[in-house]
Design a protein around this motif. Structure first.
Motif, mmCIF file in Angstrom:
data_model
loop_
_atom_site.group_PDB
_atom_site.id
_atom_site.type_symbol
_atom_site.label_atom_id
_atom_site.label_comp_id
_atom_site.label_asym_id
_atom_site.label_seq_id
_atom_site.Cartn_x
_atom_site.Cartn_y
_atom_site.Cartn_z
ATOM 1 N N ALA A 152 0.858 -1.361 -0.057
ATOM 2 C CA ALA A 152 0.037 0.000 -0.045
ATOM 3 C C ALA A 152 0.975 1.096 -0.014
ATOM 4 O O ALA A 152 0.622 2.172 -0.706
ATOM 5 C CB ALA A 152 -0.901 -0.026 1.235
ATOM 6 N N SER A 153 1.932 1.118 0.792
ATOM 7 C CA SER A 153 2.946 2.254 0.832
ATOM 8 C C SER A 153 3.889 2.359 -0.406
ATOM 9 O O SER A 153 4.137 3.333 -0.843
ATOM 10 C CB SER A 153 3.785 2.197 2.092
ATOM 11 O OG SER A 153 4.498 1.285 2.054
ATOM 12 N N LEU A 154 4.060 1.357 -1.268
ATOM 13 C CA LEU A 154 5.069 1.278 -2.440
ATOM 14 C C LEU A 154 4.332 0.431 -3.323
ATOM 15 O O LEU A 154 4.629 -0.705 -3.563
ATOM 16 C CB LEU A 154 6.229 0.678 -2.107
ATOM 17 C CG LEU A 154 7.314 1.428 -1.085
ATOM 18 C CD1 LEU A 154 8.426 0.845 -0.682
ATOM 19 C CD2 LEU A 154 7.556 2.935 -1.732
ATOM 20 N N PRO A 155 3.198 1.065 -4.003
ATOM 21 C CA PRO A 155 2.287 0.010 -4.915
ATOM 22 C C PRO A 155 3.189 -0.288 -6.032
ATOM 23 O O PRO A 155 2.808 -1.188 -6.676
ATOM 24 C CB PRO A 155 1.284 0.779 -5.350
ATOM 25 C CG PRO A 155 1.599 2.415 -4.894
ATOM 26 C CD PRO A 155 2.671 2.268 -3.979
ATOM 27 N N SER A 156 4.253 0.370 -6.475
ATOM 28 C CA SER A 156 4.999 -0.140 -7.790
ATOM 29 C C SER A 156 5.999 -1.213 -7.439
ATOM 30 O O SER A 156 6.813 -1.469 -8.349
ATOM 31 C CB SER A 156 5.616 1.286 -8.462
ATOM 32 O OG SER A 156 6.697 1.725 -7.552
ATOM 33 N N ALA A 157 6.179 -1.450 -6.209
ATOM 34 C CA ALA A 157 7.171 -2.381 -5.812
ATOM 35 C C ALA A 157 7.122 -3.899 -6.769
ATOM 36 O O ALA A 157 5.826 -4.306 -6.600
ATOM 37 C CB ALA A 157 7.272 -2.559 -4.254
ATOM 38 N N ARG A 158 7.959 -4.352 -6.996
ATOM 39 C CA ARG A 158 8.115 -5.492 -7.585
ATOM 40 C C ARG A 158 9.395 -6.385 -7.234
ATOM 41 O O ARG A 158 10.420 -5.753 -6.930
ATOM 42 C CB ARG A 158 8.189 -5.420 -9.204
ATOM 43 C CG ARG A 158 6.974 -4.756 -9.659
ATOM 44 C CD ARG A 158 5.786 -5.466 -9.957
ATOM 45 N NE ARG A 158 4.620 -4.688 -10.188
ATOM 46 C CZ ARG A 158 3.803 -4.151 -9.572
ATOM 47 N NH1 ARG A 158 3.772 -3.967 -8.345
ATOM 48 N NH2 ARG A 158 2.729 -3.506 -10.047
ATOM 49 N N ALA A 159 9.197 -7.718 -7.230
ATOM 50 C CA ALA A 159 10.482 -8.325 -6.935
ATOM 51 C C ALA A 159 10.536 -9.643 -8.139
ATOM 52 O O ALA A 159 9.616 -10.038 -8.546
ATOM 53 C CB ALA A 159 10.554 -8.993 -5.922
ATOM 54 N N GLU A 160 11.778 -9.901 -8.497
ATOM 55 C CA GLU A 160 12.065 -11.003 -9.591
ATOM 56 C C GLU A 160 13.388 -11.680 -9.094
ATOM 57 O O GLU A 160 14.282 -11.262 -8.546
ATOM 58 C CB GLU A 160 12.463 -10.045 -10.805
ATOM 59 C CG GLU A 160 13.205 -11.085 -11.826
ATOM 60 C CD GLU A 160 13.946 -10.104 -12.973
ATOM 61 O OE1 GLU A 160 14.725 -10.887 -13.667
ATOM 62 O OE2 GLU A 160 13.623 -8.983 -13.073
ATOM 63 N N VAL A 161 13.001 -13.090 -9.069
ATOM 64 C CA VAL A 161 14.000 -14.071 -8.738
ATOM 65 C C VAL A 161 15.271 -13.990 -9.891
ATOM 66 O O VAL A 161 14.973 -14.342 -10.941
ATOM 67 C CB VAL A 161 13.593 -15.431 -8.371
ATOM 68 C CG1 VAL A 161 14.707 -16.493 -8.135
ATOM 69 C CG2 VAL A 161 12.644 -15.389 -7.263
ATOM 70 N N ARG A 162 16.474 -13.590 -9.594
ATOM 71 C CA ARG A 162 17.523 -13.716 -10.450
ATOM 72 C C ARG A 162 18.307 -14.919 -10.557
ATOM 73 O O ARG A 162 18.655 -15.365 -11.447
ATOM 74 C CB ARG A 162 18.428 -12.349 -9.992
ATOM 75 C CG ARG A 162 17.841 -11.209 -10.140
ATOM 76 C CD ARG A 162 17.461 -10.877 -11.657
ATOM 77 N NE ARG A 162 18.462 -10.411 -12.592
ATOM 78 C CZ ARG A 162 19.121 -9.314 -12.892
ATOM 79 N NH1 ARG A 162 18.545 -8.279 -12.389
ATOM 80 N NH2 ARG A 162 19.869 -9.242 -13.805
ATOM 81 N N SER A 163 18.379 -15.505 -9.364
ATOM 82 C CA SER A 163 19.023 -16.706 -9.229
ATOM 83 C C SER A 163 18.360 -17.544 -8.083
ATOM 84 O O SER A 163 18.107 -16.999 -6.923
ATOM 85 C CB SER A 163 20.530 -16.864 -9.214
ATOM 86 O OG SER A 163 20.952 -16.189 -7.984
#
Length: 103
Positions: free
Chosen positions: A41-52
């Motif tokens: 809610a505080s960072l709606p653009s936050a995303r994460a991607e597993v790199r390895s």
């Protein structure tokens, strides 16, 4: 958020480790859900991607790239994490701080 919660055990513990300091970020699936809801809610653009990732017994070690947009610019970096998996569910997750260099 839904993918993590689908994999979380009811008694999950979510920890952050910075040097010799360990902070319990959430204890239990409901607390993890509430914490994640507040975070996104505080960072709606936050995303994460597993790199390895690599599995070793009941543990999965990952390097994840997190990013968010703020003031029109992308910010973020990579972090290391280890999760213990039992019966297909995460029972404990360790997030290591500070962030590491992205591979």
């Amino acid at each position: 958020m839904g993918a993590i919660l689908a994999l979380a055990s009811d008694g999950i513990r979510w920890l952050s480790i910075a040097g010799s300091d360990i902070v319990v970020e959430a204890s239990g699936k409901d607390q993890l859900a509430a914490s994640m809801k507040d975070y996104f809610a505080s960072l709606p653009s936050a995303r994460a991607e597993v790199r390895s990732s690599i599995a070793s017994g009941t543990f999965v070690h990952t390097i994840e790239k997190a990013s968010r947009t703020s003031d029109g610019s992308e910010h973020g970096g990579c972090g290391a994490a280890t999760d213990e998996i039992v019966d297909g569910k995460i029972v404990i997750g360790w997030q290591l701080q500070p962030a590491c260099e992205c591979p």
